[in-house]
Design a protein around this motif. Structure first.
Motif, PDB file in Angstrom:
ATOM      1  N   LEU A 130       3.006  10.717  30.767  1.00  0.00           N
ATOM      2  CA  LEU A 130       3.510  10.367  29.428  1.00  0.00           C
ATOM      3  C   LEU A 130       4.912  10.927  29.190  1.00  0.00           C
ATOM      4  O   LEU A 130       5.752  10.277  28.570  1.00  0.00           O
TER       5      LEU A 130
ATOM      6  N   PHE B  29      -2.137  11.311  21.649  1.00  0.00           N
ATOM      7  CA  PHE B  29      -1.561  10.039  21.216  1.00  0.00           C
ATOM      8  C   PHE B  29      -0.602  10.236  20.041  1.00  0.00           C
ATOM      9  O   PHE B  29       0.510   9.702  20.026  1.00  0.00           O
ATOM     10  N   LEU B  30      -1.042  10.991  19.036  1.00  0.00           N
ATOM     11  CA  LEU B  30      -0.190  11.192  17.858  1.00  0.00           C
ATOM     12  C   LEU B  30       1.126  11.871  18.242  1.00  0.00           C
ATOM     13  O   LEU B  30       2.194  11.527  17.738  1.00  0.00           O
TER      14      LEU B  30
ATOM     15  N   MET C 221       2.733  11.630  21.007  1.00  0.00           N
ATOM     16  CA  MET C 221       3.594  10.626  21.623  1.00  0.00           C
ATOM     17  C   MET C 221       4.131   9.652  20.573  1.00  0.00           C
ATOM     18  O   MET C 221       5.314   9.290  20.583  1.00  0.00           O
ATOM     19  N   ALA C 222       3.270   9.226  19.666  1.00  0.00           N
ATOM     20  CA  ALA C 222       3.661   8.217  18.676  1.00  0.00           C
ATOM     21  C   ALA C 222       4.725   8.759  17.720  1.00  0.00           C
ATOM     22  O   ALA C 222       5.703   8.070  17.404  1.00  0.00           O
TER      23      ALA C 222
ATOM     24  N   ALA D   4       8.013   8.852  19.455  1.00  0.00           N
ATOM     25  CA  ALA D   4       8.587   7.512  19.659  1.00  0.00           C
ATOM     26  C   ALA D   4       9.135   6.948  18.350  1.00  0.00           C
ATOM     27  O   ALA D   4      10.209   6.360  18.321  1.00  0.00           O
ATOM     28  N   GLU D   5       8.396   7.142  17.266  1.00  0.00           N
ATOM     29  CA  GLU D   5       8.795   6.551  15.995  1.00  0.00           C
ATOM     30  C   GLU D   5       9.834   7.399  15.258  1.00  0.00           C
ATOM     31  O   GLU D   5      10.380   6.969  14.243  1.00  0.00           O
ATOM     32  N   GLY D   6      10.030   8.648  15.740  1.00  0.00           N
ATOM     33  CA  GLY D   6      10.987   9.527  15.080  1.00  0.00           C
ATOM     34  C   GLY D   6      10.520   9.974  13.702  1.00  0.00           C
ATOM     35  O   GLY D   6      11.315  10.107  12.776  1.00  0.00           O
ATOM     36  N   VAL D   7       9.222  10.227  13.600  1.00  0.00           N
ATOM     37  CA  VAL D   7       8.642  10.634  12.314  1.00  0.00           C
ATOM     38  C   VAL D   7       8.976  12.098  12.021  1.00  0.00           C
ATOM     39  O   VAL D   7       8.820  12.954  12.902  1.00  0.00           O
TER      40      VAL D   7
ATOM     41  N   HIS E  70      12.569  14.494  22.012  1.00  0.00           N
ATOM     42  CA  HIS E  70      12.374  14.313  20.561  1.00  0.00           C
ATOM     43  C   HIS E  70      10.977  14.721  20.121  1.00  0.00           C
ATOM     44  O   HIS E  70      10.378  14.077  19.259  1.00  0.00           O
TER      45      HIS E  70
ATOM     46  N   PRO F 144      19.151   9.202  15.197  1.00  0.00           N
ATOM     47  CA  PRO F 144      18.408   8.472  16.233  1.00  0.00           C
ATOM     48  C   PRO F 144      18.484   9.195  17.587  1.00  0.00           C
ATOM     49  O   PRO F 144      17.511   9.260  18.316  1.00  0.00           O
ATOM     50  N   GLU F 145      19.647   9.737  17.929  1.00  0.00           N
ATOM     51  CA  GLU F 145      19.755  10.569  19.134  1.00  0.00           C
ATOM     52  C   GLU F 145      19.990  12.009  18.692  1.00  0.00           C
ATOM     53  O   GLU F 145      20.831  12.255  17.851  1.00  0.00           O
TER      54      GLU F 145
END
Lengths: 345, 345
Positions: free
Chosen positions: B102, B177-178, B180-181, B184-187, B264, B287-288
């Motif tokens: 992952l 999972f959370l 990773m999510a 990815a979503e930048g939460v 991130h 974003p970056e």
């Protein structure tokens, strides 16, 4: 042999299978509600598993488990059989999700494979990182979660059935690995390919579920008959699977076809052809396979493969004829053999 | 309180841990011999698991499981505790193998991660197909196999411990999972990030293993004290982990450092900093990420984090002081808290 009236056991089996479906649905709905309560995203891996369960599939493993159990005289009200059969389907779903990553297969049961769906979602929404890494990650974790759910459903197995369960799960993983390794290395060993096909697919689809059902009912004495029936029918099942992949159309199959040849998979079908036909051996010895030429050679042996399936079904029937089972269950297992060996998806 | 002589329980715990190691070694050696007998390649996924077990690691989960069991008055000759603690380490190994796919992490426990090792092997030997697909595949199947082995080792758990076991495994997958999510979503939700850190790491490293050990010994009454100790120490453990990743060197850590910021990851460390420091919140909203600037901000809060760890360790100590445990085991768990919270790898 005088003709006799044999009761039809299908309704009893169908009734138990209906309870297996309800158990699966209820278990997954409870988990979804629970995790969605933590965060809306947390339901995603549960949804991935649920979608694949809901998309259909043959329910072959639960069906044989339930039939082995009822045929062995198990009590239909025993919750253990319902849980175990539901768990078997989740083991299968987990194997499919992970297998589709290994094979880079885009579709499953008529919809995008888990990894493909979430790779596309990541790309469409422009999330951070690499879409493929994310999609594969969702598939890895969803498959892991399905395995965890399966183990939780199998919680009440006593030592005998639990040994069969653990043996089956080990065989699946080792079989999957060998399948991948042999394709990558380009190994042409028909005997090994045959062992892999029997181990990773036939055995866990029919033989082990039947045995598990009988063991839950406390009838280990059925093991030899179920082994003979299961190994013969498992091979017929796998040959049919290979025929569908080689010559079927993807719409009927609900998944991409032609992948085996494209990915250099030494299937049972191909392993048999290699043994019979020097030209096939030569074709698969090339670093890149000429799939059109291979397919042409395989078409010629379709008749032989159908004959081989007939012989295997007959062997399965004979094994069941001799099994210490009631006539009605012998009849049911005989019918199931025909349905499995001559299916079209 | 008058001073009293408290016996040292470390040797008893170490003795049981030695048997856990032997059990792991024997189990894996038996599986290896069995599958290598089928085909030389079949040992590969067993070897991947064995290598990671042999490469060391802190054995944190088995240690807390064994300590919970012995502290609860469990019989050291009960084979269930040895099997269960060995299974816990394999659950951890499976999670590491999948996690490294992952995260695309290249190293683990001082050696190439499973997926990286087999990707390189595929490329070096010029096998068919894509090296990454193959390497990731070996990692997926080796992790699956480690999970199967763990479940087989946990075969004898009674219903109470089995529920804890199943709960823990479910939390690991949903937490992963959370994690990773959210990346990815930048939460940016410090509360959610905190929940994830507690769920996916702290809880399964300390709290659940302790509870499991106590439940195997039949002492469910220890649950509240172990929960308070485990949750506090779990958070301290995770903060230390984050500090090592942010500021440690990879040679001491035995794995790459700096990955969290590069990928991130909203770690516990970062979540706390976001809540305290508006500039950190602004930096992670981009974003970056400017990892150098973030690292600089985090250095300033190192002292605060060390203070927070001190507070958590004190809380763990107080929970254990009040636990219905013998003085010698209270002492042992107090020492373990310090070792875990102030480790350097």
């Amino acid at each position: 042999m005088p003709s006799q009236v044999v009761s039809n056991m299908r309704p009893l089996r169908v009734d138990l299978m209906t309870r297996v479906e309800s158990r699966l649905d209820a278990f997954l709905a409870t988990e979804r509600a629970r995790w969605a309560g933590v965060d809306s995203r947390a339901g995603v891996p549960v949804d991935a598993v649920t979608a694949l369960v809901a998309a259909g599939g043959k329910r072959l493993r639960p069906a044989f488990c339930v039939t082995g159990f009822l045929g062995a005289g198990g009590d239909p009200d025993d919750p253990t059989i319902v849980d175990c059969a539901a768990g078997l389907e989740l083991i299968h779903v987990a194997a499919l999700i992970h297998d589709d990553v290994l094979d880079a297969a885009e579709f499953r049961r008529g919809s995008p494979a888990v990894h493909a769906k979430y790779t596309a979602e990541h790309a469409a929404l422009g999330w951070r990182g690499e879409p493929r890494r994310y999609g594969d990650g969702v598939a890895i974790l969803s498959g892991d979660l399905a395995n965890v759910f399966a183990e939780r459903l199998a919680h009440a197995l006593s030592p005998g059935p639990r040994r069969i369960w653990g043996e089956m799960l080990t065989e699946i993983q080792v079989g999957q690995f060998l399948d991948m390794a042999v394709a990558a290395e380009g190994v042409i060993e028909p005997k090994l390919s045959r062992w892999i096909a029997v181990c990773k697919s036939g055995r866990y689809s029919i033989h082990r579920p039947l045995l598990l059902g009988a063991a839950i009912a406390g009838r280990e004495d059925l093991a030899p008959a179920f082994e003979e029936y299961g190994e013969a029918l498992g091979e017929a099942f796998q040959l049919r699977d290979d025929l569908i992949d080689a010559f079927g159309d993807s719409e009927t199959a609900g998944k991409p076809v032609g992948l085996d040849l494209a990915q250099h998979k030494m299937t049972l079908l191909l392993a048999e052809a290699v043994q019979r036909d020097g030209r096939v051996r030569k074709l698969v010895s090339e670093p890149e396979w000429d799939t059109a030429a291979l397919r042409e050679r395989l078409i010629e042996s379709k008749g032989d493969i159908e004959n081989r399936i007939d012989v295997l079904v007959e062997r399965a029937h004979r094994a069941i004829d001799r099994a210490p089972l009631g006539a009605a269950w012998r009849n049911e297992l005989t019918k199931m053999a025909v349905e499995v060996a001559y299916r079209n998806r």
